[in-house]
Design an enzyme around this catalytic site. Structure first.
Site, PDB file in Angstrom:
ATOM      1  N   LYS A  39       2.170  -3.905   6.521  1.00 37.85           N
ATOM      2  CA  LYS A  39       2.597  -3.892   5.103  1.00 37.85           C
ATOM      3  C   LYS A  39       4.102  -3.695   5.025  1.00 37.85           C
ATOM      4  O   LYS A  39       4.799  -4.350   4.246  1.00 37.85           O
ATOM      5  CB  LYS A  39       1.872  -2.776   4.337  1.00 37.85           C
ATOM      6  CG  LYS A  39       0.367  -2.939   4.258  1.00 37.85           C
ATOM      7  CD  LYS A  39      -0.009  -4.170   3.461  1.00 37.85           C
ATOM      8  CE  LYS A  39      -1.502  -4.369   3.376  1.00 37.85           C
ATOM      9  NZ  LYS A  39      -1.871  -5.700   2.877  1.00 37.85           N
ATOM     10  N   TYR A  47      -1.754  -1.012  10.814  1.00 38.27           N
ATOM     11  CA  TYR A  47      -2.038  -1.597   9.495  1.00 38.27           C
ATOM     12  C   TYR A  47      -0.860  -1.351   8.554  1.00 38.27           C
ATOM     13  O   TYR A  47      -0.351  -2.265   7.899  1.00 38.27           O
ATOM     14  CB  TYR A  47      -3.330  -0.980   8.912  1.00 38.27           C
ATOM     15  CG  TYR A  47      -3.480  -1.227   7.430  1.00 38.27           C
ATOM     16  CD1 TYR A  47      -3.775  -2.499   6.950  1.00 38.27           C
ATOM     17  CD2 TYR A  47      -3.289  -0.192   6.503  1.00 38.27           C
ATOM     18  CE1 TYR A  47      -3.895  -2.733   5.589  1.00 38.27           C
ATOM     19  CE2 TYR A  47      -3.400  -0.421   5.144  1.00 38.27           C
ATOM     20  CZ  TYR A  47      -3.704  -1.684   4.686  1.00 38.27           C
ATOM     21  OH  TYR A  47      -3.803  -1.921   3.334  1.00 38.27           O
ATOM     22  N   SER A  66       0.839  -1.200   0.000  1.00 38.42           N
ATOM     23  CA  SER A  66       0.000   0.000   0.000  1.00 38.42           C
ATOM     24  C   SER A  66       0.873   1.248   0.000  1.00 38.42           C
ATOM     25  O   SER A  66       1.983   1.244   0.549  1.00 38.42           O
ATOM     26  CB  SER A  66      -0.867  -0.008   1.263  1.00 38.42           C
ATOM     27  OG  SER A  66      -1.440   1.259   1.478  1.00 38.42           O
TER      28      SER A  66
END
Ligand code: NAD
Ligand code: UDP
Length: 337
Positions: free
Chosen positions: A152, A148, A124
């Site tokens: 990644k 989050y 992302s």
């Protein structure tokens, strides 16, 4: 060639299933439907007229995933499975680290055991943190602002280390910008659980009358009209980017981070106005203060994707708004009847 899609029943996964099937690939889906439904798989079959196997399995479950590899000859993996809500990741970080990291480790260990060495990962643009050097290119330093994002970031590192240890391994780390829109059939699309946080699902809810007005978070950013600017990309363009990434992974070794964005930034006001114009539907809004944690502007340099993958986003903002609304109108409650 057979590709395993973990999280293949989700928003980006289903669109990628369609793109891969249309290109003649064989696919297998592994999903535990924690944020999706088997109905989405039926819709993929309806669109393409093709059949494929899907496993109801948690990708963290080692015996469950070994069965998938045992029963199929898999050539490459696209790893979409993961939890993805930024706010929720701040409230329950351990669940995010457990799910997103464990699923990746289980998958990589299975791949190692069964000799599968081509990996495409859903990363992302959030790994660029608060960088202000627009457009963002892949050389930009990374660092995150929420759990989050850190999952990644950590998974990218795990993949770089795996590739460094095995010269035959290849990993493409696709850094998505802001996927929106839906397949033109209106049969698959984004179906967020509960109250959505992202702009397009909230525009759809407002246009559909489920919300009285859209809250525009901040009109005092240093942007042309004061509202936040993002690189929105049609989910079907994004899906086609995965097919190009698979080809790249098969032909190259090592780990490579590649942006999937359009290179264009659109403001919140531009989004609202384009949506209203294309769909002849009003989107009433109110102005609110900035949302904590938001940055002013974020858009990609799409050059590396074009150079390495031979891929470029083709669909414009009008098409994104039209297809999103078509999905919403045909499925007012998402996949729920
Ligand atoms: P989604 O929630 O619609 O799809 C994810 C799928 O993974 C769901 O079907 C869910 O049921 C499944 N899943 C989650 N954990 C699982 C597990 N342990 N085992 C099996 N299945 C599991 O999300 P999406 O928007 O399609 O995103 C796909 C991927 O792309 C995610 O990894 C997400 O973090 C990443 N991503 C999404 C965006 C975005 O804006 N949508 C942006 C950047 C990156
Ligand atoms: N945004 C907004 N109202 C909303 C949701 C989002 O004004 O109800 C703005 C947000 O401040 C940002 C842009 O829309 O400038 C995109 O937000 P989104 O959450 O979709 O993506 P992200 O910020 O994660 O890139």
């Amino acid at each position: 060639m057979t590709i395993l899609l973990t999280g293949g029943a989700g928003y980006i996964g289903t669109h990628t299933c369609v793109a891969l099937l249309e290109l003649g690939y064989d696919i297998i889906v592994a999903d535990n439907y924690i944020n999706s439904t088997p109905l989405a798989i039926d819709r993929v079959k309806e669109i393409t007229g093709k059949n494929f196997k899907s496993y109801d399995v948690d990708v963290c479950d080692i015996p469950g995933m070994e069965r998938v590899f045992e029963e199929n000859k898999i050539d490459a993996v696209i790893h979409f499975a993961g939890l993805k809500a930024v706010g929720e990741s701040c409230a329950i970080p351990l669940r995010y680290y457990r799910n997103n990291l464990d699923s990746t480790l289980t998958l990589l260990e299975c791949m190692q055991k069964y000799g599968v060495r081509n990996f495409v990962f859903s990363s992302s643009a959030t790994v660029y943190g608060t960088s202000q050097n627009m457009p963002l290119d892949e050389k930009e330093p990374t660092g995150c602002t929420n759990p989050y994002g850190w999952t990644k970031y950590m998974i990218e590192q795990i993949l770089r280390d795996t590739a460094a240890a095995d010269p035959e391994f290849s990993a493409v780390l696709l850094r998505y910008f802001n996927p929106i829109g839906a397949h033109e059939s209106g049969l698959i699309g984004e179906d967020p659980n509960g109250i959505p946080n992202n702009l397009m699902p909230r525009i759809l809810n407002t246009a559909a009358g489920k919300m009285k007005a859209l809250t525009v978070f901040g009109n005092d950013y240093p942007t042309p009209d004061g509202t936040g600017v993002r690189d929105y990309i049609h989910v079907c363009d994004l899906a086609e980017g995965h097919a190009a990434a698979i080809k790249y992974a098969v032909e190259h070794k090592g780990a490579e981070a590649i942006n999937l964005g359009t290179g264009n930034g659109y403001s919140v006001f531009e989004m609202i106005h384009t949506f209203e114009e294309v769909n002849h539907t009003p989107v009433p809004y109110t102005l609110e203060p900035r949302r904590p944690g938001d940055i002013a502007t974020c858009y990609a340099s799409p050059e590396k994707a074009e150079k390495c993958l031979g891929w470029k986003a083709k669909r414009g903002l009008a098409e994104m708004c039209r297809d999103a609304w078509n999905w919403q109108q045909k499925n007012p409650n998402g996949y729920k009847a």
